[in-house]
Design an enzyme around this catalytic site. Structure first.
Site, PDB file in Angstrom:
ATOM      1  N   HIS A 154      -3.022   0.479  -3.897  1.00 56.64           N
ATOM      2  CA  HIS A 154      -2.722  -0.904  -3.504  1.00 56.64           C
ATOM      3  C   HIS A 154      -2.103  -1.627  -4.689  1.00 56.64           C
ATOM      4  CE1 HIS A 154      -4.544  -5.101  -2.372  1.00 56.64           C
ATOM      5  NE2 HIS A 154      -3.238  -5.115  -2.443  1.00 56.64           N
TER       6      HIS A 154
ATOM      7  N   MET B  37     -11.700  -8.363   3.589  1.00 58.57           N
ATOM      8  CA  MET B  37     -12.494  -7.204   3.948  1.00 58.57           C
ATOM      9  C   MET B  37     -13.942  -7.487   3.580  1.00 58.57           C
ATOM     10  SD  MET B  37     -10.254  -3.878   2.784  1.00 58.57           S
ATOM     11  CE  MET B  37      -8.661  -3.491   3.520  1.00 58.57           C
TER      12      MET B  37
ATOM     13  N   HIS C 156      -4.360  -2.526  -7.876  1.00 55.67           N
ATOM     14  CA  HIS C 156      -5.612  -3.193  -7.519  1.00 55.67           C
ATOM     15  C   HIS C 156      -6.698  -2.215  -7.115  1.00 55.67           C
ATOM     16  CE1 HIS C 156      -8.558  -5.427  -5.086  1.00 55.67           C
ATOM     17  NE2 HIS C 156      -8.398  -6.300  -6.056  1.00 55.67           N
ATOM     18  N   HIS C 157      -6.364  -1.252  -6.288  1.00 58.03           N
ATOM     19  CA  HIS C 157      -7.365  -0.230  -5.994  1.00 58.03           C
ATOM     20  C   HIS C 157      -6.691   1.074  -5.597  1.00 58.03           C
ATOM     21  CE1 HIS C 157      -7.320  -1.634  -1.578  1.00 58.03           C
ATOM     22  NE2 HIS C 157      -7.075  -0.336  -1.501  1.00 58.03           N
TER      23      HIS C 157
ATOM     24  N   HIS D 156     -16.894  -4.175  -1.749  1.00 61.62           N
ATOM     25  CA  HIS D 156     -15.461  -4.471  -1.717  1.00 61.62           C
ATOM     26  C   HIS D 156     -15.145  -5.661  -0.811  1.00 61.62           C
ATOM     27  CE1 HIS D 156     -11.179  -3.770  -2.034  1.00 61.62           C
ATOM     28  NE2 HIS D 156     -11.068  -3.688  -0.725  1.00 61.62           N
TER      29      HIS D 156
ATOM     30  N   TYR E 163       0.860  -1.173   0.000  1.00 64.61           N
ATOM     31  CA  TYR E 163       0.000   0.000   0.000  1.00 64.61           C
ATOM     32  C   TYR E 163       0.901   1.228   0.000  1.00 64.61           C
ATOM     33  CZ  TYR E 163      -4.069  -2.894   1.147  1.00 64.61           C
ATOM     34  OH  TYR E 163      -5.082  -3.822   1.117  1.00 64.61           O
TER      35      TYR E 163
ATOM     36  N   HIS F 148     -11.946  -9.206  -0.827  1.00 62.91           N
ATOM     37  CA  HIS F 148     -10.679  -9.656  -1.412  1.00 62.91           C
ATOM     38  C   HIS F 148     -10.858 -11.032  -2.062  1.00 62.91           C
ATOM     39  CE1 HIS F 148      -8.034  -6.687   1.117  1.00 62.91           C
ATOM     40  NE2 HIS F 148      -8.724  -6.093   0.172  1.00 62.91           N
TER      41      HIS F 148
END
Length: 615
Positions: free
Chosen positions: A309, A466, A237-238, A391, A205, A393
């Protein structure tokens, strides 16, 4: 009447009929399915049917399909092309061994086809629910589209193997149409990494502080879009955008650091309020015409933190990234200021999933107490949600943002029964939803941990989990997070823990008794427990009934008074169940209906033609 008049009348009627068909087809969505833009689609839909137009760089056949997993097996496929000037289309399906079969029920209807020296275009339609076991039902959930093409048309022996001309892409085919267009010349600014070296580890991150442009008056951000460095589409990824304290030290601007690292500057921890969220597979987001993100006033963001991320499972070295976000803003103000509320499960090790579970359910509560206190104070008439981002994973399989009023369940705010980790974006709602004081929300996540040997923990890594839903809404109120977390004591009792070492000086904290867990951290004790599917199911049933810790935080570091209070999950009076698009009593009924409609249309056309011929 000349001998050519019947022919010209037929041509005229056919043209008229086809023109009417094409005018009724409105393609509100489009997507390039491959990275090089060789295969693109447009589509539109109504309550019962969906229509596609496919354009591919080939003069051979085109393959288009819907897959339950993104793989070839058990897929619903249509193959077509243009041969000797005539378009053709056939409905196929594949079995579990990926063998291709022609479908006895031809559910796809060819509308038109054409080709030039380089490309082939086909348009076709089908019902959302075809009443055919070999077809995929099309719903509002994520759909895994598979595609292929070949330089040769389909021969007598069937389609030739496509080789490397194939791929997959996840889409939400039934998303409401939203315009991505903004006025020409709209100003924008970029928040962008500058050649950030990506560490050679699976999850990173990266956080960087930016300052918004200094404006003399209020403006509205009307569109945000990702700027992903070419070739890094699977690496990034985000991206989350947080609001930071307005008194942040200017020296922190443009400073980057690995997020959540022990050496991360303290000022980075002041950036807690989510302003925007984008995730892999998503595109840009345009705010509705009556809503915008406010900037330029004393209560608006001045400093923001962009968190990217990086997902690097193959541990590549030497990667340098310059991805970011582009924000378009305008002095022409909309009626309302937008806000974002993060709801779901408070990210923590206390959120845990046993291994070997086919279907494990987690529930994160945005409680009645939190919404009562915050909205009564800020907006007694309620707030209006216009988009939701769900959201999770890698273990996530399905997510619902459920809505309750007086403990009676309403339709979900958003849901995705085919959740794809690699495709997460804001879902515009077809109709805005009002959240009133005293309502409650549950973010429900379904996970599959069958291939895992140890516990899966709530956390930041994609291998952790998450369960969150981000709500875009208006008008903006002072509520940033509305979440819950199950109490740890009951979870530990399930595996037989009797006592922990006190005072707590380490994290994760250490178990004192019984002896088999003595001196183990609680995470090690949970991993040591001999999990079975039966025990995992019993644990799941227990956790969903445990008292929970409420998180109800304001923008910045302040909290509503309900924050930290322990309450029991609410007793719900009803639960909405999803229904099929069309109920099919049996396939023959649908076939008969289709045949009758075809006969009716044919009779009408012949009657019109006959009338024209004798005028």
């Amino acid at each position: 009447m000349s001998e050519n008049q019947p022919l010209w009348a037929l041509v005229f009627l056919t043209s008229l009929f086809c023109s009417a068909c094409s005018q009724g087809t409105r393609f509100v969505h489009s997507a390039a399915l491959d990275a090089d833009g060789r295969y693109s689609i447009k589509w539109g839909f109504d309550e019962s049917t969906i229509t596609f137009e496919v354009e591919v760089e080939t003069r051979g056949y085109i393959g288009f399909g819907l897959s339950p997993t993104g793989a070839m097996s058990s897929s619903d496929i249509v193959i077509g092309g243009v041969l000797s000037g005539s378009p053709y289309l056939q409905d196929y399906y594949t079995d579990s061994n990926r063998k291709v079969h022609k479908d006895a029920l031809q559910s796809y209807q060819l509308l038109y086809g054409r080709e030039n020296d380089t490309h082939t275009v086909l348009a076709f339609s089908r019902n959302l629910q075809t009443c055919d076991d070999n077809d995929q039902i099309i719903t509002g959930s994520t759909v895994r589209v598979i595609w292929a093409f070949h330089e040769e048309d389909v021969g007598m022996s069937g389609p030739v193997y496509h080789g490397t001309n194939r791929g997959r892409k996840s889409l939400r085919l039934l998303n409401p149409g939203t315009s991505s267009s903004i006025p020409a010349g709209t100003a924008f600014f970029d928040l962008q990494n500058e050649e950030v070296p990506v560490p050679h580890k699976d999850t990173t991150y990266w956080c960087q502080i930016f300052k918004f442009p200094e404006l003399k008056k209020k403006h509205h951000i009307i569109r945000i879009e990702p700027m992903i460095q070419k070739g890094h589409e699977n690496l990034v990824h985000h991206i989350l955008l947080y609001q930071c304290d307005s008194d942040l030290n200017e020296s922190e601007i443009n400073r980057g650091h690995e997020c959540y690292h022990p050496n991360m500057p303290d000022s980075f921890f002041t950036c807690e309020t989510v302003l925007f969220a984008w995730a892999i597979g998503g595109e840009g987001f345009t705010y509705p015409p009556h809503v915008g993100m406010s900037i330029g006033t004393s209560i608006d963001p001045v400093y923001v933190q962009m968190e990217i991320h990086f997902d690097n499972p193959s541990i590549q070295r030497g990667i340098v990234d310059s991805s970011g976000l582009r924000l378009y803003y305008s002095p022409s103000l909309r009626r309302y200021d937008a806000g974002v509320i993060e709801t779901g499960v408070w990210v923590s090790l206390y959120h845990m999933l046993p291994p070997g579970m086919q279907d494990y359910i987690t529930e994160g509560h945005c409680t009645q107490e939190c919404l009562q206190e915050s909205l009564d104070s800020e907006m007694p008439s309620g707030i209006h949600v216009f988009a939701v981002l769900l959201h999770a994973h890698l273990a996530g399989r399905a997510i619902r943002a459920r809505h309750f009023r007086q403990q009676v369940e309403l339709q979900p705010l958003a849901s995705d029964d085919q959740f794809d980790f690699n495709f997460q974006e804001f879902q515009p709602l077809s109709h805005e939803r009002t959240i009133l004081p005293g309502d409650s929300l549950i973010t429900e996540c379904r996970y599959n941990t069958k291939g895992r040997m140890n516990m899966t923990w709530g956390g930041l890594s994609t291998r952790d989990e998450m369960c969150l839903s981000y709500l875009l809404y208006y008008p903006r109120v002072n509520l940033a997070r509305c979440e819950s977390l199950p109490e740890i004591t009951g979870q530990l009792k399930f595996i037989g823990v009797k006592e922990i070492q006190e005072p707590v000086t380490t994290w994760p904290f250490v178990i004192k008794s019984p002896k088999k867990y003595s001196n183990l951290s609680f995470t090690e004790a949970m991993d040591k427990y001999k999990w079975t599917r039966k025990r995992g199911k019993a644990f799941n049933d227990l956790v969903r009934k445990l008292p929970m810790n409420v998180r109800c935080s304001k923008i910045g570091k302040d909290e509503w008074s309900i924050q930290g209070v322990i309450i029991s999950p609410p007793e719900l009076k009803s639960e909405q169940t999803s229904t099929a698009v069309v109920a099919c009593s049996n396939v023959s009924e649908c076939l008969q209906c289709g045949r009758s409609l075809a006969l009716l249309l044919t009779a009408c056309l012949l009657l019109i033609l006959q009338t024209c011929l004798y005028l």
